[in-house]
Design an enzyme around this catalytic site. Structure first.
Site, PDB file in Angstrom:
ATOM      1  N   LYS A  11      20.718 -15.839  43.904  1.00  0.00           N
ATOM      2  CA  LYS A  11      21.123 -16.516  42.563  1.00  0.00           C
ATOM      3  C   LYS A  11      22.599 -17.158  42.999  1.00  0.00           C
ATOM      4  O   LYS A  11      22.744 -16.980  43.652  1.00  0.00           O
ATOM      5  CB  LYS A  11      21.474 -16.057  41.394  1.00  0.00           C
ATOM      6  CG  LYS A  11      19.475 -15.265  41.367  1.00  0.00           C
ATOM      7  CD  LYS A  11      19.462 -15.425  39.508  1.00  0.00           C
ATOM      8  CE  LYS A  11      18.119 -14.530  39.024  1.00  0.00           C
ATOM      9  NZ  LYS A  11      18.549 -14.211  37.759  1.00  0.00           N
ATOM     10  N   TYR A  51      11.027 -21.465  35.768  1.00  0.00           N
ATOM     11  CA  TYR A  51      11.416 -20.188  35.012  1.00  0.00           C
ATOM     12  C   TYR A  51      10.767 -20.995  33.850  1.00  0.00           C
ATOM     13  O   TYR A  51      10.767 -20.209  32.884  1.00  0.00           O
ATOM     14  CB  TYR A  51      12.763 -20.485  34.189  1.00  0.00           C
ATOM     15  CG  TYR A  51      13.171 -19.826  35.870  1.00  0.00           C
ATOM     16  CD1 TYR A  51      13.605 -18.960  35.258  1.00  0.00           C
ATOM     17  CD2 TYR A  51      14.072 -20.474  37.035  1.00  0.00           C
ATOM     18  CE1 TYR A  51      14.163 -17.357  36.536  1.00  0.00           C
ATOM     19  CE2 TYR A  51      14.772 -19.342  37.254  1.00  0.00           C
ATOM     20  CZ  TYR A  51      14.914 -18.546  37.766  1.00  0.00           C
ATOM     21  OH  TYR A  51      15.412 -17.207  38.516  1.00  0.00           O
ATOM     22  N   ASN A 114      22.841 -12.197  38.144  1.00  0.00           N
ATOM     23  CA  ASN A 114      22.577 -10.703  38.368  1.00  0.00           C
ATOM     24  C   ASN A 114      22.166 -10.980  39.414  1.00  0.00           C
ATOM     25  O   ASN A 114      21.122  -9.931  40.420  1.00  0.00           O
ATOM     26  CB  ASN A 114      21.447 -10.297  37.347  1.00  0.00           C
ATOM     27  CG  ASN A 114      19.967 -11.087  37.183  1.00  0.00           C
ATOM     28  OD1 ASN A 114      20.031 -11.984  38.156  1.00  0.00           O
ATOM     29  ND2 ASN A 114      19.871 -10.442  36.530  1.00  0.00           N
ATOM     30  N   HIS A 117      16.713 -12.456  42.226  1.00  0.00           N
ATOM     31  CA  HIS A 117      15.313 -12.673  41.766  1.00  0.00           C
ATOM     32  C   HIS A 117      14.359 -12.346  42.484  1.00  0.00           C
ATOM     33  O   HIS A 117      14.492 -12.584  43.846  1.00  0.00           O
ATOM     34  CB  HIS A 117      15.356 -13.762  40.707  1.00  0.00           C
ATOM     35  CG  HIS A 117      13.262 -14.091  40.822  1.00  0.00           C
ATOM     36  ND1 HIS A 117      12.866 -13.931  39.606  1.00  0.00           N
ATOM     37  CD2 HIS A 117      12.486 -14.626  42.205  1.00  0.00           C
ATOM     38  CE1 HIS A 117      11.667 -14.222  39.256  1.00  0.00           C
ATOM     39  NE2 HIS A 117      11.252 -14.484  41.035  1.00  0.00           N
ATOM     40  N   GLU A 128       4.784 -18.446  43.670  1.00  0.00           N
ATOM     41  CA  GLU A 128       6.360 -18.843  44.185  1.00  0.00           C
ATOM     42  C   GLU A 128       7.183 -19.205  45.086  1.00  0.00           C
ATOM     43  O   GLU A 128       7.250 -20.120  45.109  1.00  0.00           O
ATOM     44  CB  GLU A 128       7.544 -17.600  43.232  1.00  0.00           C
ATOM     45  CG  GLU A 128       7.688 -17.752  41.915  1.00  0.00           C
ATOM     46  CD  GLU A 128       8.199 -16.056  41.366  1.00  0.00           C
ATOM     47  OE1 GLU A 128       8.398 -15.613  40.131  1.00  0.00           O
ATOM     48  OE2 GLU A 128       8.190 -14.987  42.148  1.00  0.00           O
TER      49      GLU A 128
END
Length: 140
Positions: A11, A51, A114, A117, A128
């Site tokens: 990310k 998302y 975080n 993913h 994905e």
């Protein structure tokens, strides 16, 4: 054990802090092979599509804004039980609850930032992966 593929995103908080190599080393140390990887700057449309499952949640706008704020590294990982193996090395979503030595315990800034993913199932991994990679870009 079953040879599987899973999808990973490093990310914006990861790429901003130049942690791609450190996270890749943790992925490989967990027995996973990186069989496809590229750095992309997600568009708003890409992030909203990716998302979409969270579109009704209050954090959706903030999530899309974060994921489009800087480049990310999208990856296809391969290995025995890759989905579970990657989820284990990622650690809990909240880094405060993540096990020692996991990516999120070591590198995450917060629950929102975080670091990574990972797909939650083989079926979602296939969906994905297809959003970011064509078949000839995946070299196992």
């Amino acid at each position: 054990m079953a040879l599987e593929r899973t999808f990973s995103i490093l990310k914006p908080d990861c790429t901003r802090r130049n942690l791609t190599g450190a996270v890749n080393a943790m992925i490989e140390a967990a027995g996973l092979r990186i069989v496809a990887q590229k750095r992309v700057h997600m568009t708003q449309a890409q992030a909203e599509t990716f998302y979409a499952v969270h579109s009704e949640r209050p954090f959706f706008g903030e999530l899309v804004e974060f994921m489009t704020s800087a480049p990310v590294v999208v990856q296809v990982l391969e290995g025995d039980n890759a989905v579970l193996a990657y989820r284990t090395v990622m650690g809990a979503t909240n880094p405060a609850n993540a096990d020692e030595g996991t990516i999120r315990k070591v590198h995450a800034v917060s629950m929102g930032e975080n670091t990574v993913h990972g797909s939650d199932s083989v079926e979602n991994a296939a969906i994905e992966i297809a959003q970011f990679f064509s078949g000839n870009e995946i070299v196992g």
